[in-house]
Design a protein around this motif. Structure first.
Motif, PDB file in Angstrom:
ATOM      1  N   ARG A   1       0.905  -1.159   0.000  1.00  0.00           N
ATOM      2  CA  ARG A   1       0.000   0.000   0.000  1.00  0.00           C
ATOM      3  C   ARG A   1       0.940   1.204   0.000  1.00  0.00           C
ATOM      4  O   ARG A   1       1.520   1.535   1.031  1.00  0.00           O
TER       5      ARG A   1
ATOM      6  N   ASP B   1     -12.702  -8.603  -0.168  1.00  0.00           N
ATOM      7  CA  ASP B   1     -13.817  -7.875   0.454  1.00  0.00           C
ATOM      8  C   ASP B   1     -15.119  -7.857  -0.375  1.00  0.00           C
ATOM      9  O   ASP B   1     -16.191  -7.624   0.174  1.00  0.00           O
TER      10      ASP B   1
ATOM     11  N   GLY C   1     -13.433  -7.655   5.707  1.00  0.00           N
ATOM     12  CA  GLY C   1     -14.340  -7.058   4.722  1.00  0.00           C
ATOM     13  C   GLY C   1     -14.292  -5.546   4.729  1.00  0.00           C
ATOM     14  O   GLY C   1     -15.019  -4.902   3.984  1.00  0.00           O
TER      15      GLY C   1
ATOM     16  N   GLU D   1     -16.018  -7.104  10.356  1.00  0.00           N
ATOM     17  CA  GLU D   1     -15.140  -6.197  11.126  1.00  0.00           C
ATOM     18  C   GLU D   1     -15.579  -4.735  11.088  1.00  0.00           C
ATOM     19  O   GLU D   1     -15.238  -3.968  11.976  1.00  0.00           O
TER      20      GLU D   1
ATOM     21  N   TYR E   1      -5.916 -12.902   9.069  1.00  0.00           N
ATOM     22  CA  TYR E   1      -5.278 -13.106   7.761  1.00  0.00           C
ATOM     23  C   TYR E   1      -5.460 -14.499   7.181  1.00  0.00           C
ATOM     24  O   TYR E   1      -5.166 -14.701   6.001  1.00  0.00           O
TER      25      TYR E   1
ATOM     26  N   ARG F   1      -7.151 -14.356   3.984  1.00  0.00           N
ATOM     27  CA  ARG F   1      -6.525 -13.825   2.777  1.00  0.00           C
ATOM     28  C   ARG F   1      -5.642 -14.857   2.075  1.00  0.00           C
ATOM     29  O   ARG F   1      -5.215 -14.642   0.945  1.00  0.00           O
TER      30      ARG F   1
HETATM   31  O1  F6P Z   1      -8.932  -5.286   1.825  1.00  0.00           O
HETATM   32  C1  F6P Z   1      -8.572  -6.526   2.291  1.00  0.00           C
HETATM   33  C2  F6P Z   1      -8.409  -6.515   3.790  1.00  0.00           C
HETATM   34  O2  F6P Z   1      -8.024  -7.811   4.213  1.00  0.00           O
HETATM   35  C3  F6P Z   1      -9.616  -6.033   4.586  1.00  0.00           C
HETATM   36  O3  F6P Z   1     -10.609  -7.013   4.706  1.00  0.00           O
HETATM   37  C4  F6P Z   1      -8.974  -5.641   5.892  1.00  0.00           C
HETATM   38  O4  F6P Z   1      -9.762  -4.679   6.565  1.00  0.00           O
HETATM   39  C5  F6P Z   1      -7.670  -5.064   5.447  1.00  0.00           C
HETATM   40  O5  F6P Z   1      -7.389  -5.621   4.167  1.00  0.00           O
HETATM   41  C6  F6P Z   1      -6.493  -5.364   6.348  1.00  0.00           C
HETATM   42  O6  F6P Z   1      -5.391  -4.675   5.860  1.00  0.00           O
HETATM   43  P1  F6P Z   1      -3.869  -4.933   6.273  1.00  0.00           P
HETATM   44  O7  F6P Z   1      -3.323  -5.962   5.341  1.00  0.00           O
HETATM   45  O8  F6P Z   1      -3.202  -3.624   6.033  1.00  0.00           O
HETATM   46  O9  F6P Z   1      -3.871  -5.369   7.685  1.00  0.00           O
END
Ligand code: F6P
Length: 320
Positions: A72, A127, A170, A222, A250, A253
């Motif tokens: 990011r 999400d 999400g 969340e 995580y 993910r």
């Molecule tokens: O956008 C995907 C996501 O996993 C969201 O569901 C969550 O709020 C966010 O990213 C978490 O971000 P990070 O990887 O910066 O902790």
């Protein structure tokens, strides 16, 4: 178009690799030179750009994460960072860029579009929070991961006659909670799109207990205002049921993408190549029903109102 690049940006999502593969192989099939940019916009600024060949994307279709890494990038949002990114695209003579990511990544792509770069956005996020598309790449896998967790938690919850609040990801969107809650038979689902009625939740749990139901699964997205800990405490206080909290985090993910996500990623990735070959303007690629669609990138980003109210009502009816 002779030379394009692909990057992944923002939170990773299962199926991103399948999308990269489709973009790279689709481009090479049509004799378009293709570059991979590592670490999203951050890597673009740093010039972390490498030419891809057919073998660069071998053995990745089934893998979670992203072989290009992701980030990011805050620097990309500064005028200096943005200019460096533009310089890199110019140095490498990149005419079209495929961005695989979510809302924030698409907004970065829109800035590049305004500066004259053609960008194809592929919705890669667990999400499912982009209104222009029915589904995003990674969502189906994440829902299945949550579903499997619900199954495990239900076993122990039932053995101990407990209730469990399961917190899912999400961001501001409740789709992971809604789809996993409906398919996992959750007693209650809390999503940010709808007001939370704690009285109704507790009433339902008590009614269930009176019918002999001794364990419950409550899915909380969340983005819902009341925290999972607070919610568990209120349930314990009002119903007398022991209530635990599990934050899945995580886990959601990662993992190998489902067949559904691989198909979506492959179709969308190839659509990006078709559009670039047609010299299209910047687009966001999505799916509507069974059809792969595309919208002007800015129009897509301005679309709202995807929340599926009827699915929430169905979940509520079926979990009496
Ligand atoms: O956008 C995907 C996501 O996993 C969201 O569901 C969550 O709020 C966010 O990213 C978490 O971000 P990070 O990887 O910066 O902790």
């Amino acid at each position: 178009m002779k030379r394009i690049a692909v990057l992944t940006s923002g939170g990773d999502a299962p199926g991103m690799n399948a999308a990269i593969r489709a973009v790279v192989r689709g481009a090479l099939y049509h004799k378009i030179q293709v570059y991979g940019i590592e670490r999203g916009y951050e890597g673009l600024i740093n010039g972390e750009i490498k030419e891809m060949n057919v073998s660069s994307v071998s053995d990745i279709l089934q893998r979670g994460g992203t072989m290009l890494k992701t980030a990011r990038s805050k620097r990309f949002m500064t005028p200096e960072g943005f200019q460096r990114a533009m310089d890199m695209l110019e140095n490498f003579e990149i005419e079209g860029l495929v961005v695989i990511g979510g809302d924030g990544s698409f907004r970065g792509g829109l800035e590049l579009t305004k500066a004259g770069i053609t960008v194809m956005g592929l919705p890669g996020t667990i999400d499912n929070d982009l209104a222009y598309t029915d589904f995003t790449i990674g969502f189906d896998t994440a829902v299945n991961t949550v579903l499997s967790a619900i199954g495990n938690i239900r076993d122990t919850s039932s053995a101990h006659e407990r209730s469990t609040v399961i917190e899912v990801m999400g961001r501001h969107c409740g789709d992971i909670a809604l789809y996993a809650g409906l398919t996992g038979g959750a007693e209650s689902i809390l999503i940010p799109e709808e007001p939370v009625d704690i009285n109704a939740i507790c009433r339902k749990l008590i009614q269930g207990r009176n019918r002999g139901k001794l364990h419950n699964i409550i899915i909380r997205a969340e983005g819902v205002e009341i925290s999972s800990q607070e919610l568990a405490q209120v349930i314990t206080d009002r119903t007398g049921m022991e209530t635990k909290v599990v934050v899945l985090g995580y886990i959601q993910r990662g993992g190998s993408p489902t067949a559904g996500d691989r198909i979506l990623a492959s179709r969308m990735g190839y659509k990006a190549i078709e559009l670039l070959m047609e010299d299209s303007t910047s687009k966001a690629i999505g799916v509507c029903g069974s059809e792969i669609i595309s919208y002007d990138l800015e129009t897509a980003l301005n679309m709202t109102g995807k929340h599926n109210k009827s699915l929430m009502e169905l979940a509520d009816m079926l979990s009496i």
